[in-house]
Design a protein around this motif. Sequence first.
Motif, short mmCIF file in Angstrom:
data_model
loop_
_atom_site.label_atom_id
_atom_site.label_comp_id
_atom_site.label_asym_id
_atom_site.label_seq_id
_atom_site.Cartn_x
_atom_site.Cartn_y
_atom_site.Cartn_z
N LEU A 5 0.81 -1.22 0.00
CA LEU A 5 0.00 0.00 0.00
C LEU A 5 0.84 1.27 0.00
N THR A 6 2.16 1.13 0.12
CA THR A 6 3.02 2.30 0.33
C THR A 6 2.88 3.34 -0.77
N ALA A 7 2.93 2.93 -2.03
CA ALA A 7 2.84 3.90 -3.12
C ALA A 7 1.52 4.65 -3.07
N SER A 8 0.44 3.94 -2.78
CA SER A 8 -0.87 4.59 -2.73
C SER A 8 -0.98 5.56 -1.56
N THR A 9 -0.39 5.21 -0.42
CA THR A 9 -0.41 6.17 0.70
C THR A 9 0.40 7.41 0.34
N GLN A 10 1.50 7.23 -0.35
CA GLN A 10 2.34 8.36 -0.74
C GLN A 10 1.62 9.26 -1.75
N HIS A 11 0.88 8.65 -2.67
CA HIS A 11 0.17 9.45 -3.67
C HIS A 11 -0.94 10.28 -3.04
N SER A 46 -7.37 5.75 7.92
CA SER A 46 -5.92 5.53 8.00
C SER A 46 -5.57 4.88 9.34
N SER A 47 -6.15 5.40 10.40
CA SER A 47 -5.88 4.80 11.72
C SER A 47 -6.50 3.41 11.84
N ALA A 48 -7.75 3.26 11.42
CA ALA A 48 -8.45 1.98 11.58
C ALA A 48 -7.73 0.86 10.83
N PHE A 49 -7.33 1.11 9.60
CA PHE A 49 -6.67 0.05 8.82
C PHE A 49 -5.26 -0.23 9.34
N THR A 50 -4.62 0.77 9.94
CA THR A 50 -3.33 0.53 10.58
C THR A 50 -3.51 -0.40 11.77
N TRP A 51 -4.55 -0.13 12.58
CA TRP A 51 -4.81 -0.99 13.73
C TRP A 51 -5.13 -2.42 13.30
N TRP A 76 -4.99 18.47 11.03
CA TRP A 76 -4.95 17.43 10.02
C TRP A 76 -3.73 17.54 9.11
N ARG A 77 -3.31 18.78 8.81
CA ARG A 77 -2.13 18.93 7.93
C ARG A 77 -0.88 18.33 8.56
N GLU A 78 -0.81 18.39 9.87
CA GLU A 78 0.33 17.84 10.61
C GLU A 78 0.18 16.34 10.81
N LEU A 79 -1.03 15.88 11.11
CA LEU A 79 -1.25 14.49 11.50
C LEU A 79 -1.43 13.51 10.35
N LEU A 80 -2.14 13.93 9.31
CA LEU A 80 -2.52 12.97 8.27
C LEU A 80 -1.34 12.40 7.49
N PRO A 81 -0.31 13.19 7.15
CA PRO A 81 0.82 12.55 6.45
C PRO A 81 1.43 11.40 7.26
N GLY A 82 1.55 11.59 8.57
CA GLY A 82 2.11 10.53 9.41
C GLY A 82 1.20 9.31 9.48
N ARG A 83 -0.10 9.55 9.54
CA ARG A 83 -1.04 8.42 9.58
C ARG A 83 -0.97 7.62 8.29
N LEU A 84 -0.84 8.31 7.17
CA LEU A 84 -0.74 7.61 5.89
C LEU A 84 0.56 6.81 5.81
N THR A 85 1.65 7.39 6.29
CA THR A 85 2.93 6.66 6.31
C THR A 85 2.81 5.41 7.17
N GLU A 86 2.21 5.55 8.36
CA GLU A 86 2.03 4.40 9.25
C GLU A 86 1.17 3.32 8.60
N LEU A 87 0.15 3.74 7.88
CA LEU A 87 -0.72 2.78 7.21
C LEU A 87 0.07 1.94 6.21
N GLY A 88 0.86 2.59 5.37
CA GLY A 88 1.67 1.86 4.41
C GLY A 88 2.65 0.92 5.08
N GLU A 89 3.31 1.42 6.13
CA GLU A 89 4.30 0.61 6.83
C GLU A 89 3.67 -0.60 7.53
N ALA A 90 2.50 -0.40 8.12
CA ALA A 90 1.84 -1.49 8.86
C ALA A 90 1.54 -2.68 7.96
N TRP A 91 1.13 -2.41 6.73
CA TRP A 91 0.76 -3.50 5.82
C TRP A 91 1.96 -4.11 5.11
#
Length: 194
Positions: A5-11, A46-51, A76-91
């Motif tokens: 999922l990493t590329a999609s979270t980055q996009h 982003s958080s739910a799928f990471t969990w 959200w501007r501060e938090l969402l990029p990190g949540r998306l990164t975590e989502l990609g990394e978790a999967w």
Amino acid sequence: MSIDLTASTQHVAALLSGVRDEHLTAPTPCGEYTVAALLDHIMGFSSAFTWIARKQDEGLSDDPPHARAEDLDPRWRELLPGRLTELGEAWRDPAADEGQARAAGVELPRSVWRLVALNELLVHGWDLATATGQPYRTDPAAVAVTVEFMGQDADDPASRENNPAFGPIVTVPDDAPAIDRAVGLSGRDPGWKP
């Protein structure tokens, strides 16, 4: 059908800097969502799928998600990029696909939740890009997997009617770009304009 999922979270993350404050009240192709409500939804999933990937999902609600503009975290501007990164990394953990998980009243194999997460990223990324007038870069492999995943019940109207996540399929030309096919399968018009 497993996919990174990493590329999609980055996009999706790449779109965030192009969201201006005046966009927040603008409509999106996603039903009644404004851009702010859509961002709230992306924050939540982003958080739910990471969990789910990390097997920390025991407390997830059985209620369907309810994104609202007024609930969008002002950071959200501060938090969402990190949540998306975590989502990609978790999967990226091979163990993420093992076992079952329950969320929003639905129990599925975690490997299927991976596909649901990819679908959410890809389609809602398109929603955000389209609503804010930005180009949308996609991972061709992710688009192909999403088209296959969403196309599984394309010939079963009853299944589509019972799935509130998708609207009626919008037919696109056979030679349409793959992202248009994915968007059409989700019930959105690829030609939607704000």
